[in-house]
Write a protein that holds these residues in place. Structure first.
Motif, PDB file in Angstrom:
ATOM      1  N   LEU A  86      -9.070  -0.584  -0.968  1.00  0.00           N
ATOM      2  CA  LEU A  86      -8.407  -0.218   0.279  1.00  0.00           C
ATOM      3  C   LEU A  86      -9.373   0.452   1.251  1.00  0.00           C
ATOM      4  CD1 LEU A  86      -4.969   1.102  -1.052  1.00  0.00           C
ATOM      5  CD2 LEU A  86      -5.506  -1.139  -0.085  1.00  0.00           C
ATOM      6  N   ALA A  87     -10.298   1.242   0.719  1.00  0.00           N
ATOM      7  CA  ALA A  87     -11.294   1.892   1.572  1.00  0.00           C
ATOM      8  C   ALA A  87     -12.203   0.868   2.239  1.00  0.00           C
ATOM      9  CB  ALA A  87     -12.122   2.872   0.743  1.00  0.00           C
ATOM     10  N   GLN A  88     -12.345  -0.308   1.611  1.00  0.00           N
ATOM     11  CA  GLN A  88     -13.169  -1.378   2.168  1.00  0.00           C
ATOM     12  C   GLN A  88     -12.376  -2.375   3.008  1.00  0.00           C
ATOM     13  OE1 GLN A  88     -16.001  -3.151  -0.774  1.00  0.00           O
ATOM     14  NE2 GLN A  88     -15.037  -1.726  -2.206  1.00  0.00           N
ATOM     15  N   GLY A  89     -11.074  -2.159   3.123  1.00  0.00           N
ATOM     16  CA  GLY A  89     -10.243  -3.080   3.878  1.00  0.00           C
ATOM     17  C   GLY A  89      -9.929  -4.359   3.125  1.00  0.00           C
ATOM     18  N   ILE A  90      -9.963  -4.301   1.795  1.00  0.00           N
ATOM     19  CA  ILE A  90      -9.697  -5.468   0.954  1.00  0.00           C
ATOM     20  C   ILE A  90      -8.320  -5.319   0.321  1.00  0.00           C
ATOM     21  CG2 ILE A  90     -10.447  -6.784  -1.075  1.00  0.00           C
ATOM     22  CD1 ILE A  90     -13.281  -5.727  -0.510  1.00  0.00           C
ATOM     23  N   MET A  91      -7.534  -6.393   0.343  1.00  0.00           N
ATOM     24  CA  MET A  91      -6.187  -6.365  -0.210  1.00  0.00           C
ATOM     25  C   MET A  91      -6.203  -6.840  -1.665  1.00  0.00           C
ATOM     26  SD  MET A  91      -3.063  -5.561   0.410  1.00  0.00           S
ATOM     27  CE  MET A  91      -3.110  -5.412   2.206  1.00  0.00           C
ATOM     28  N   PRO A 134       0.811  -1.229   0.000  1.00  0.00           N
ATOM     29  CA  PRO A 134       0.000   0.000   0.000  1.00  0.00           C
ATOM     30  C   PRO A 134       0.837   1.269   0.000  1.00  0.00           C
ATOM     31  CG  PRO A 134      -0.850  -1.579   1.600  1.00  0.00           C
ATOM     32  CD  PRO A 134       0.475  -2.099   1.134  1.00  0.00           C
ATOM     33  N   ASP A 168     -10.500 -11.626   2.652  1.00  0.00           N
ATOM     34  CA  ASP A 168     -10.304 -10.169   2.516  1.00  0.00           C
ATOM     35  C   ASP A 168      -9.319  -9.847   1.404  1.00  0.00           C
ATOM     36  OD1 ASP A 168      -8.043 -11.146   3.721  1.00  0.00           O
ATOM     37  OD2 ASP A 168      -7.926  -9.605   5.283  1.00  0.00           O
ATOM     38  N   GLU A 169      -9.215 -10.724   0.415  1.00  0.00           N
ATOM     39  CA  GLU A 169      -8.333 -10.500  -0.730  1.00  0.00           C
ATOM     40  C   GLU A 169      -9.126 -10.581  -2.027  1.00  0.00           C
ATOM     41  OE1 GLU A 169      -5.151 -13.328  -0.433  1.00  0.00           O
ATOM     42  OE2 GLU A 169      -4.098 -12.138   1.077  1.00  0.00           O
ATOM     43  N   GLU A 171      -8.050   1.947  -4.974  1.00  0.00           N
ATOM     44  CA  GLU A 171      -8.481   2.913  -3.952  1.00  0.00           C
ATOM     45  C   GLU A 171      -9.772   2.454  -3.293  1.00  0.00           C
ATOM     46  OE1 GLU A 171      -8.782   6.588  -6.109  1.00  0.00           O
ATOM     47  OE2 GLU A 171      -6.864   7.310  -5.328  1.00  0.00           O
TER      48      GLU A 171
END
Length: 262
Positions: free
Chosen positions: A221-226, A121, A191-192, A218
């Motif tokens: 990342l705002a959702q906490g997903i990699m 990130p 979460d990926e 973007e």
């Protein structure tokens, strides 16, 4: 019917040191696909084929079931399209190429290498300001009409219908109703999320794929997903794009191209 529950198979995949989102999509029941289990080793050796053609052999007993597996692959009775076979890295040293290319096989075999990337990130954020949308183009959320767009890496190859595709989301770059590039979810697990990218042949070289992918990252990342990225080592454009977006190569693995039985 799957030979085991999706949760059991998904748990076993944690032992595989590679990007295996396409396998999770099948064993979690998100898309159709084929699951083969060794008769001799049972749950210790599996072969899963995603509808796109990507596949994986994995399990604790792959070495013991090696002859059975290679017969299954060489006969290829299940194969209706080109297959891109990956091997659990624990068993990559077994003589796959020798067995698959031996005389008497019913399919043509080619050997390739695939790059798995890891997302950083900080690298992405450091370079984000240098990624601009070209003049005249706009980045907008994907809609149902993007599901059927033509191309090789497109939503219809990864999802059963437009509803499933839109549930996972994507972004496109357009200009005067011309769709230049699309970034979308090819595989989602825990979460990926692995990205798929398609650029119209007439719009390449303008930075459109970079703009679409950056906007999607973007959002993730705002959702906490990699975000996750993989590609063929020889796909220099994809490797360069991944690097620009903050991905670093972490492993290179062999894989095998198998044609339908002749």
């Amino acid at each position: 019917m799957l030979p085991e529950s999706g949760s059991v198979l998904a748990g076993a995949l944690l032992q595989v040191d590679a990007n295996v989102g396409f396998v999770r999509a099948v064993v979690d029941g998100l898309v159709g696909g084929q699951v083969w289990t060794s008769e001799s080793e049972g749950s210790a050796a599996h072969h899963v084929v995603h509808p796109y053609g990507m596949s994986l052999i994995w399990g604790d007993g792959v070495d013991r079931a090696f002859d059975e597996i290679t017969v299954h692959l060489r006969e290829g009775r299940y194969r209706t399209r080109d297959e891109w076979l990956q091997i659990d890295p624990r068993w990559a040293s077994l003589p796959w190429e020798e067995k698959l290319t031996a005389s008497g096989g019913r399919s043509a075999v080619s050997v390739h290498r695939r790059v798995n990337f890891e997302f950083d990130p900080n690298l992405f954020r450091a370079g984000r300001d240098r990624i601009a949308v070209p003049d005249g183009w706009s980045v907008v959320p994907a809609d149902a009409s993007d599901f059927a767009r033509p191309g090789s890496v497109v939503p219809a190859e990864f999802w059963d219908d437009a509803e499933d595709f839109l549930e996972r989301g994507g972004w496109r770059v357009e200009k005067d109703e011309f769709r230049g590039a699309l970034a979308f979810t090819s595989f989602r697990f825990d979460d990926e999320l692995e990205l798929g990218i398609e650029t119209h042949p007439d719009a390449r070289g303008q930075g459109l794929a970079t703009a679409a992918a950056a906007r999607m990252i973007e959002d993730l990342l705002a959702q906490g997903i990699m975000p996750v990225w993989s590609c063929r080592e020889g796909n220099h454009a994809s490797v360069a794009l991944a690097t620009k977006l903050g991905f670093r190569p972490v492993r290179i693995l062999p894989y095998y191209g198998l044609t339908p039985p002749m």
